[in-house]
Enzyme design. Structure first.
Site, PDB file in Angstrom:
ATOM      1  CB  SER A 428      50.178  42.779  41.031  1.00  0.00           C
ATOM      2  OG  SER A 428      51.504  42.515  41.361  1.00  0.00           O
ATOM      3  CG  HIS A 449      46.210  43.497  38.909  1.00  0.00           C
ATOM      4  ND1 HIS A 449      45.811  43.363  40.208  1.00  0.00           N
ATOM      5  CD2 HIS A 449      47.203  42.587  38.726  1.00  0.00           C
ATOM      6  CE1 HIS A 449      46.526  42.416  40.783  1.00  0.00           C
ATOM      7  NE2 HIS A 449      47.371  41.931  39.905  1.00  0.00           N
ATOM      8  CD  GLU A 461      42.575  44.793  41.795  1.00  0.00           C
ATOM      9  OE1 GLU A 461      42.210  45.185  42.899  1.00  0.00           O
ATOM     10  OE2 GLU A 461      43.736  44.398  41.586  1.00  0.00           O
TER      11      GLU A 461
END
Ligand SMILES: CCC[C@H](O)CC(=O)SCCNC(=O)CCNC(=O)[C@H](O)C(C)(C)COP(=O)([O-])OP(=O)([O-])OC[C@H]1O[C@@H](n2cnc3c(N)ncnc32)[C@H](O)[C@@H]1OP(=O)([O-])[O-]
Length: 725
Positions: A428, A449, A461
């Site tokens: 992250s 992510h 993501e």
């Protein structure tokens, strides 16, 4: 089709005397004004021709209609399109021309009939559908109301309670349920749809089937007193669930008007309200979100190159912790065979146990059958080494945030996985270039992510570096779609898009509390603004361990603008680390209900003395509006940096990232859309003033300063962004 027109209808009259009108406006046959005006002229022709006895309306290519063309709302909002006379479509065309015609009509529904599509079909005198077709009125989700008669006809066809459920939840029903509800007259296989509809239409002419005018039906409506009670309850629920939105209540007004004063008056009210809601700010936000969400998969330079996604037949996941098991759950739920790798038997068992528990909770809730559970679990295999990685197409690493561990894993992956295999990391915060430093596979390294819990949260993501190949991104976008996530493609940096926006949000909250603001008032103001919970409640939920780890990354990477507060570390020292320990900013009972803790004061005072901050009387008495500005303008500032650096290619991607990753209220359109609704000049001036008083945490970035000085929109494309992509 003329390139300036949007869609059309075609009419064919058969030897049987049935005119079949087909809606054509790919991809979902949405009802643009062109389609609607064409439909009107086809209809008028059909009514005037002696060789036409009845009419069938259908949609091209296996879809009836996805409803009114939503881009029409945006054009009306921008003033680039003029709205027709109020009630022209719903009353003049759909009711007076179509439903009141002296020739009967039947809707032949394949695939879907949503919004205006279903409303058009409800004005027909019967509806035949294929199995599995989706039928619904999802307008409230877009900030509008069913405006083609849906508020009047649906309760008359399925009853008030069911109609309210369908309208207020925006959830469609399948054809089979529609049939049992009375919305659909017959369900037939696709190949028989048109012939059945034609025959049905002729049967109505011959009086072998009833000629039903939905608007005049009353048998499904409850008595007036009961209807009023049902509506009163619905209003109460709506006020509670959507306190910042007016359109659901306005929709209920139209519905009630029809029940109390008759359907004609109801239609007029619906038309009036339908026109009013278009200009509501919340409607503008929701419509922006509809298109932005679909726009995240359009990545310039990547998805416009004609690349086709490769088939991902098998995925490996490294790490069976909370994230790894959540990702595994999401994948097997979408039928991907998954290998879950752990370092020892105990951890592997625990990881598989977590996946099992995720699925079992679905079985308990009744949303998954036992057979489906067994079948889904059978897609998951455990492993303690890399031998089984020799034929995987994608690996997702989900171990703890430790750079050297990740570097070792990626070096191993390069040895064992096939050449084409995508090497993804669920990090992250850590720079992906560093993670892949010990490999020669930089072109297939990418960030995937997920957000916790990964099988529930809708955002993915996709993080690309300068080296990640376009093919890998296209592949991952396809996986994202298959596992029903909304993917947002972002560039590589500490925190990517979502965590970079999240950070100033929690920091601003800590700053305010150290200066004397009440944390519980902050949480309450932020919840009222529309976030699922305030920043302090959220820190408790996430746990202080995660909060401290993220903060460390930010302090290292962005020291100039990090507000260093000791509140969380001080509490952590005392073993109050959030909800998991039953104590954090709140105290938690057995049912996880949070209540304020007077002891919190002690930690705030201690943190204040460490940082040397003073209570600021102005900040003690902040209004709710000021609280929102001081917590969210720093988020806007960071979003501007992310945009200016080219980490996000479109401002709209940040809107979606904020909504799906942070819980930003969708009806505010996302962070950049919301900021533009306030104005860059104002946001800039507020941040500038605070930075002079309170320091660099609030300092507006160069992008915001530039746009703010001109009052230019923040979401306008970045001309020459220092793109990292
Ligand atoms: C006064 C008016 C009264 C009336 O009561 C109001 C309404 O009817 S309001 C309407 C009520 N109806 C709704 O709320 C239904 C809204 N739509 C949906 O829920 C889904 O799109 C649907 C289930 C239909 C298909 O899902 P899927 O298969 O995953 O596909 P996808 O989602 O990726 O979309 C594919 C492409 O179609 C586009 N597009 C779709 N619908 C519309 C539209 N109505 N219009 C324009 N465009 C529309 C979409 O933008 C995308 O374009 P692109 O350029 O490729 O990005």
């Amino acid at each position: 089709m003329d390139s300036r027109t949007k869609g059309k209808t075609v009419m064919e009259v058969g030897g049987d005397g049935v005119a079949v009108i087909t809606l054509i406006n790919p991809p979902v046959n949405s009802l643009s004004f062109d389609v609607l005006y064409n439909l009107k002229s086809n209809y008028e022709e059909a009514l005037s021709r002696n060789d036409v006895k009845a009419i069938v309306i259908t949609g091209a290519k296996g879809k009836f209609s996805g409803g009114f063309d939503i881009s029409g709302f945006s054009e009306i909002q921008k003033g680039t399109m003029k709205e027709p006379k109020v009630g022209f479509i719903s009353i003049d065309i759909i009711t007076d021309l179509l439903e009141a015609a002296r020739k009967p009509s039947v809707a032949a529904i394949d695939g879907l009939a949503l919004g205006g599509g279903l409303e058009l079909s409800m004005a027909c005198h019967a509806r035949i559908s294929t199995p599995g077709a989706q039928l619904g009125l999802p307008e409230l989700q877009l900030g509008v109301i069913p405006g083609f008669g849906g508020t009047q006809r649906l309760p008359r066809l399925v009853g008030l309670t069911k109609a309210l459920e369908m309208i207020l939840t925006s959830k469609p029903v399948r054809a089979e349920e529609g049939h049992s509800l009375g919305l659909i007259d017959a369900v037939v296989p696709s190949a028989e749809l048109l012939t059945t509809a034609r025959r049905w239409a002729l049967d109505i002419v011959e009086r072998r089937k009833p000629w039903i005018t939905s608007l005049l039906k009353t048998d499904k409506l409850p008595p007036l007193g009961e209807a009023r009670e049902i509506l009163k309850f619905a209003r109460g629920q709506t006020r509670k669930q959507a306190p910042n939105m007016k359109h659901p209540l306005m929709c209920l007004d139209a519905l009630e008007m029809g029940i109390v004063s008759g359907p004609r008056v109801g239609l007029e009210k619906e038309a009036e309200v339908g026109s009013q809601v278009i200009s509501l700010d919340t409607t503008k936000g929701l419509i922006h979100v509809f298109f932005s969400q679909r726009g995240t998969v359009k990545v310039p330079g990547v998805t416009d190159r004609g690349l086709m996604p490769r088939k991902i037949k098998k995925v490996a996941i490294i790490g069976g912790g909370l994230m790894g098991s959540g990702i595994a759950t999401a994948l097997i739920l979408s039928n991907y065979p998954v290998i879950l790798k752990e370092v020892n038997e105990k951890f592997l068992e625990a990881g598989i146990g977590r996946v099992k528990a995720n699925l079992q909770s679905r079985v308990r809730k009744g949303s998954m059958s036992k057979e489906k559970f067994e079948k889904t679990m059978s897609l998951l295999k455990g492993s303690l080494d890399y031998e089984s990685f020799r034929d995987v197409d994608m690996v997702i690493e989900a171990v703890i945030e430790n750079i050297s561990l990740k570097q070792q894993i990626f070096a191993d992956l390069e040895k064992y996985c096939p050449q084409h295999c995508i090497l993804a990391s669920n990090t992250s915060t850590i720079d992906l270039n560093k993670i892949g430093e010990r490999t020669k596979s930089q072109d297939r390294i990418v960030g995937a992510h997920f957000f916790s819990p990964a099988h529930v949260m809708p955002l993915l993501e996709i993080v690309r570096t300068n080296h990640t190949s376009a093919q890998v991104i296209v592949d991952l976008l396809d996986v994202g779609k298959k596992i029903k996530k909304t993917p947002v493609v972002v560039g590589n940096c500490t925190g990517f898009a979502v965590n970079r926006m999240f950070f100033p949000y929690t920091q601003a909250a800590m700053f305010l509390v150290e200066r004397g603001a009440d944390p519980y008032l902050i949480d309450s103001a932020v919840s009222k603004f529309g976030m699922p919970m305030g920043p302090f409640r959220l820190c408790d939920l996430v746990g202080f361990g995660v909060a401290i780890a993220t903060a460390t990354q930010f302090i290292e990477n962005f020291p100039e603008r990090t507000y260093k507060s000791m509140i969380i570390p001080l509490m952590q020292e005392d073993k109050r680390a959030g909800e998991a320990t039953r104590k954090g900013f709140y105290l938690y009972d057995d049912k996880r209900k949070a209540k304020p803790d007077p002891e919190l004061k002690k930690y705030i005072e201690k943190a204040r003395s460490i940082s040397g901050a003073n209570v600021d009387p102005k900040l003690v008495k902040l209004s709710e509006k000021e609280i929102i500005e001081m917590t969210f303008f720093p988020v806007v500032n960071e979003a501007c940096r992310v945009f200016a650096e080219g980490i996000a290619v479109k401002a709209a991607d940040l809107d979606i990232a904020a909504i799906m990753g942070m819980g930003f209220p969708p009806y505010r359109g996302g962070i950049m859309f919301w900021a533009d609704s306030i104005g860059s000049k104002y946001i800039y001036s507020r941040l500038d003033e605070w930075s002079k008083t309170y320091g660099d945490f609030f300092k507006p970035c160069a992008f915001l300063a530039e746009r703010g000085s001109k009052g230019a929109p923040l979401s306008a494309p970045v001309e020459q962004a220092r793109s990292r992509l």
